[in-house]
Each structure stands twice: as structure tokens, then as C-alpha cells.
Design a protein around this motif. Structure first.
Motif, mmCIF file in Angstrom:
data_model
loop_
_atom_site.group_PDB
_atom_site.id
_atom_site.type_symbol
_atom_site.label_atom_id
_atom_site.label_comp_id
_atom_site.label_asym_id
_atom_site.label_seq_id
_atom_site.Cartn_x
_atom_site.Cartn_y
_atom_site.Cartn_z
ATOM 1 N N TRP A 97 -23.462 6.566 79.152
ATOM 2 C CA TRP A 97 -24.473 7.003 79.448
ATOM 3 C C TRP A 97 -25.166 5.063 78.226
ATOM 4 C CZ3 TRP A 97 -26.904 7.595 74.435
ATOM 5 C CH2 TRP A 97 -25.959 8.127 72.827
ATOM 6 N N MET A 98 -26.420 5.126 78.286
ATOM 7 C CA MET A 98 -26.863 4.376 77.839
ATOM 8 C C MET A 98 -28.843 5.137 76.923
ATOM 9 S SD MET A 98 -26.488 0.575 79.643
ATOM 10 C CE MET A 98 -26.182 -0.278 78.318
ATOM 11 N N GLY A 106 -30.584 0.768 60.194
ATOM 12 C CA GLY A 106 -28.949 1.333 59.081
ATOM 13 C C GLY A 106 -28.524 2.395 58.946
ATOM 14 N N GLY A 107 -29.085 3.543 60.348
ATOM 15 C CA GLY A 107 -28.556 4.956 59.808
ATOM 16 C C GLY A 107 -26.968 4.858 60.997
ATOM 17 N N GLU A 108 -26.894 5.928 60.286
ATOM 18 C CA GLU A 108 -25.147 6.318 61.384
ATOM 19 C C GLU A 108 -25.993 6.020 63.243
ATOM 20 O OE1 GLU A 108 -22.193 9.898 61.799
ATOM 21 O OE2 GLU A 108 -23.553 9.786 60.156
ATOM 22 N N ASP A 109 -26.223 7.089 63.387
ATOM 23 C CA ASP A 109 -26.790 6.429 64.572
ATOM 24 C C ASP A 109 -26.620 5.454 65.731
ATOM 25 O OD1 ASP A 109 -26.349 9.579 65.163
ATOM 26 O OD2 ASP A 109 -28.685 10.400 65.194
ATOM 27 N N GLU A 114 -26.004 1.871 69.311
ATOM 28 C CA GLU A 114 -25.948 0.580 69.144
ATOM 29 C C GLU A 114 -25.779 -0.025 70.728
ATOM 30 O OE1 GLU A 114 -29.640 -1.961 69.221
ATOM 31 O OE2 GLU A 114 -29.121 -0.440 67.810
ATOM 32 N N SER A 115 -24.186 0.297 70.591
ATOM 33 C CA SER A 115 -24.129 -0.568 71.959
ATOM 34 C C SER A 115 -24.278 -0.257 73.096
ATOM 35 C CB SER A 115 -22.374 -0.803 71.795
ATOM 36 O OG SER A 115 -22.173 0.339 71.976
#
Length: 132
Positions: A97-98, A106-109, A114-115
């Protein structure tokens, strides 16, 4: 949806590729009229089936499935499933998925996902690889 249509669907003619689009209200202006306007982008795409989810239940399910820490339902997610996968009471996990979502800077998600930010060339390559 324009980039998906132009960079992915128009470049992959394989009839085995099926596209299911769920339109849901995320922005204040989102409603049936906006969904109809957006759906017209794929009106000539015979491989596409489109649905309107007025309560964004699908986005809520996908948010949970993908373990997204966002406050609102998931949106602008592009998921790949192998042939034969059935959706039932349990939403199946995608094999790939994308997304085009915005996460807290800067958050965990943002770090986790991001990749997976939409890159239509990568998405197209992944689809083509799986169609071989």
C-alpha cells in the motif's frame, strides 16, 4: 485520482487489474456532489468500480487495519490485493500500500509511513511485478 488514472491505469492495460474506489467525506465540502465530480475522472475506466461511503466507515476500518494514529478516517490510500481476496467481516491486509496522507510532522506515523508516500512510478512497478 488524476495521477492514478494518468500514471498508473493509463499505463497498465492488463484487464486483470481491477480498481475499487471508495469516496468518503473527509473535507467539509465533501458530499455526494463532490464524489460524483471526482468519480467522473474514472467514468471511462471499465476496470473501476466506485462507491460512496457517506459515514467514512471504510476509512475508519482502514485506519485501524493499517494501525494509523491519525484522528480522522484514512483517505487517499492505494492498496494492492492478490486475485481472489474476499472482503468479509474481517478486512484483509493489503500485500502492498501507499498513501497521500499528512501526518504530524516528526511524529511516529510520519517516520513509519513516509517511505510509503505515493510515488506513482513505484506503485505502477509494483502492480506490473505482481501481474507477471
Amino acid at each position: 485520482m488524476t495521477v492514478i488514472r494518468d500514471d498508473v491505469l493509463n499505463e497498465i492495460s492488463d484487464g486483470r487489474l481491477k480498481v475499487f474506489v471508495i469516496w468518503e467525506p473527509i473535507l467539509p465540502k465533501d458530499g455526494t456532489e463532490a464524489a460524483d465530480d471526482s468519480a467522473s475522472l474514472l467514468k471511462d475506466e471499465w476496470r473501476a468500480e466506485q462507491f460512496w461511503d457517506p459515514l467514512a466507515e471504510s476509512g475508519k476500518l482502514l485506519k485501524k487495519l493499517l494501525e494509523l494514529g491519525i484522528p480522522n478516517p484514512a483517505w487517499d490510500i492505494y492498496m494492492l490485493y492478490p486475485p481472489g481476496v474476499k472482503w468479509s467481516d474481517v478486512t484483509p491486509k493489503p500485500v502492498f500500500w501507499m498513501h497521500q496522507m499528512t501526518f504530524k510532522s516528526g511524529g511516529e506515523d510520519q517516520r513509519r509511513y513516509e517511505s510509503l508516500r505515493l510515488d506513482t512510478a513505484k506503485l505502477r512497478a509494483e502492480i506490473e511485478r505482481r501481474l507477471k
